[in-house]
Write an enzyme that holds these catalytic residues in place. Structure first.
Site, PDB file in Angstrom:
ATOM      1  NE  ARG A  77      -3.887   0.219   2.044  1.00 55.28           N
ATOM      2  CZ  ARG A  77      -5.049   0.427   2.386  1.00 55.28           C
ATOM      3  NH1 ARG A  77      -5.226   1.306   3.614  1.00 55.28           N
ATOM      4  NH2 ARG A  77      -6.027  -0.344   2.026  1.00 55.28           N
ATOM      5  CB  CYS A 112     -14.310   0.642   0.271  1.00 56.49           C
ATOM      6  SG  CYS A 112     -13.647   2.183   0.247  1.00 56.49           S
ATOM      7  NE  ARG A 150     -10.183  -5.568   0.518  1.00 50.23           N
ATOM      8  CZ  ARG A 150      -9.419  -4.684   1.022  1.00 50.23           C
ATOM      9  NH1 ARG A 150      -9.857  -3.704   1.550  1.00 50.23           N
ATOM     10  NH2 ARG A 150      -8.264  -4.551   0.780  1.00 50.23           N
ATOM     11  CD  GLN A 165     -12.897  -2.371  -0.638  1.00 51.46           C
ATOM     12  OE1 GLN A 165     -12.145  -2.139   0.125  1.00 51.46           O
ATOM     13  NE2 GLN A 165     -14.180  -2.890  -0.620  1.00 51.46           N
ATOM     14  CG  HIS A 180      -8.453  -0.365  -2.777  1.00 46.53           C
ATOM     15  ND1 HIS A 180      -7.646  -1.375  -2.432  1.00 46.53           N
ATOM     16  CD2 HIS A 180      -8.967   0.040  -1.587  1.00 46.53           C
ATOM     17  CE1 HIS A 180      -7.558  -1.593  -1.017  1.00 46.53           C
ATOM     18  NE2 HIS A 180      -8.510  -0.903  -0.494  1.00 46.53           N
ATOM     19  CG  ASP A 227     -13.737   5.716  -0.650  1.00 44.60           C
ATOM     20  OD1 ASP A 227     -13.528   5.594   0.721  1.00 44.60           O
ATOM     21  OD2 ASP A 227     -12.709   5.826  -1.455  1.00 44.60           O
TER      22      ASP A 227
HETATM   23  N1  NVA Z   1     -10.133   6.356  -0.980  1.00 43.29           N
HETATM   24  C1  NVA Z   1      -9.575   5.920   0.503  1.00 43.29           C
HETATM   25  C2  NVA Z   1      -9.661   4.366   0.566  1.00 43.29           C
HETATM   26  C3  NVA Z   1      -9.430   4.072   1.979  1.00 43.29           C
HETATM   27  C4  NVA Z   1      -9.569   2.403   1.739  1.00 43.29           C
HETATM   28  C5  NVA Z   1      -8.373   6.324   0.709  1.00 43.29           C
HETATM   29  O1  NVA Z   1      -7.495   6.359  -0.190  1.00 43.29           O
HETATM   30  O2  NVA Z   1      -8.005   6.804   1.903  1.00 43.29           O
HETATM   31  N1   CP Z   2     -11.082  -0.694   2.546  1.00 42.04           N
HETATM   32  C1   CP Z   2      -9.989  -0.534   2.694  1.00 42.04           C
HETATM   33  O1   CP Z   2      -8.964  -1.017   2.245  1.00 42.04           O
HETATM   34  O2   CP Z   2      -9.860  -0.456   4.252  1.00 42.04           O
HETATM   35  P1   CP Z   2      -8.374  -0.394   5.021  1.00 42.04           P
HETATM   36  O3   CP Z   2      -7.819   1.026   4.774  1.00 42.04           O
HETATM   37  O4   CP Z   2      -9.024  -0.485   6.568  1.00 42.04           O
HETATM   38  O5   CP Z   2      -7.574  -1.208   4.819  1.00 42.04           O
END
Ligand code: NVA
Ligand code: CP
Length: 303
Positions: free
Chosen positions: A103, A261, A289, A133, A130, A221
């Site tokens: 990530r 998500c 997930r 997801q 993502h 989201d």
């Molecule tokens: N769009 C959000 C998704 C988190 C799972 C982010 O990037 O923080």
């Molecule tokens: N939806 C998702 O990726 O959650 P986290 O940021 O908790 O991993």
């Protein structure tokens, strides 16, 4: 040859369907208490530049349940945090691990890792996509509707990483995606052109109501993604009117489901009544997930 999953488009429609089918089987096995050690002695390194609840825990538990082992790697504890180059890290980690999940803030960081790693690399969220997801989301939609190919999915909110992968996934699933975002928060043009070239059915709608009209799925989201914290106040102002609330849900099909998500911010992108309501499938999405990623891991790491 090793397979990297940096984008949902890195899977063909057939592979995607097979992964969802395998995820359903793995979910059943887990429920019945049947052991499924398909990845014995396999190891997954998990590099997290940003926070995570679902991604971290579902990958870690998933590897454990498959008989393998996952290592949580915080870049600041690695030499990466002291300036060791990603390409060197990629080569060294590949000598120890069966696969790497990452990530990262910048998608290019993941591309750099994948370019130099000799084991499969999985995108666990970047600024652009993502994919993990969306695998779980497709499994969730399939559980609720059976065939997903005729669905209309309305995205209401920020045209961000999750939205991008959803739009791209239309080219593999056949569902159509309607996107409503405030001005300046639309999905990037580069993603829309990739999606169209790949065969996605995507329409940009001027209003949340237009996107939601008769839709089967309403998806949202956070308005303030990780890395956007400094724009918090400006974003909250810009997204006024884009809350997925009871009134917006009334525009959708009577059988519509609501997806998020997570993490959620009640009162911003989703109302408390909707996320807690009977059309919300967000907890199934979060659970899925685990199953979807286990299916992906087996496909990538099992020799
Ligand atoms: N769009 C959000 C998704 C988190 C799972 C982010 O990037 O923080
Ligand atoms: N939806 C998702 O990726 O959650 P986290 O940021 O908790 O991993």
């Amino acid at each position: 040859m090793k397979r990297d999953i940096l984008s949902i488009l890195d899977l063909t429609a057939q592979e995607l369907a097979a992964i969802i089918g395998d995820a359903e089987d793995l979910k059943k096995m887990r429920k019945q208490g049947d052991a499924h050690p398909f990845l014995e002695h396999k190891t997954l390194g998990m590099i997290f530049e940003k926070a995570s609840t679902r991604t971290r825990i579902s990958f870690e538990v998933g590897m454990f349940e498959l008989g393998g082992h996952a290592l949580f790697l915080n870049p600041s504890d690695l030499q990466l945090g002291r300036g060791e180059e990603m390409r060197d890290t990629a080569r060294v980690l590949s000598r120890y691990l069966s696969g790497i999940m990452i990530r990262a803030y910048r998608h290019q960081t993941i591309e750099e890792l994948a370019r130099h790693a000799t084991v499969p690399v999985i995108n666990g969220l970047s600024d652009i996509e993502h994919p993990c997801q969306i695998l779980a989301d497709i499994l969730t939609m399939q559980e609720y509707f059976g065939d997903v190919s005729d669905l209309t999915v309305a995205w209401v909110g920020d045209g961000n990483n999750v939205c991008n992968s959803l739009i791209l996934s239309s080219a593999r699933t056949g569902f159509s995606v309607r996107v409503a975002t405030p001005d300046n928060y639309a999905p990037p043009g580069s993603v829309l052109s990739r999606a169209k070239a790949a065969g996605s059915r995507v329409a940009i709608c001027p209003t949340p109501e237009g996107a939601a009209a008769d839709a089967d799925v309403i998806y949202t989201d956070t308005w303030v993604s990780m890395g956007n914290e400094q724009e918090h106040d400006e974003r909250i102002r810009a997204f006024a009117g884009y809350t997925v609330d009871e009134a917006l849900l009334d525009e959708a099909s009577p059988d519509a489901i609501v997806m998020h998500c997570l993490p959620a911010h009640r009162g911003n992108e989703i109302s408390d009544g909707v996320i807690e309501g009977r059309k919300s499938v967000v907890w199934d999405q979060a659970e899925n997930r685990l199953h979807a990623q286990k299916a992906l891991l087996v496909r990538l790491l099992k020799k």
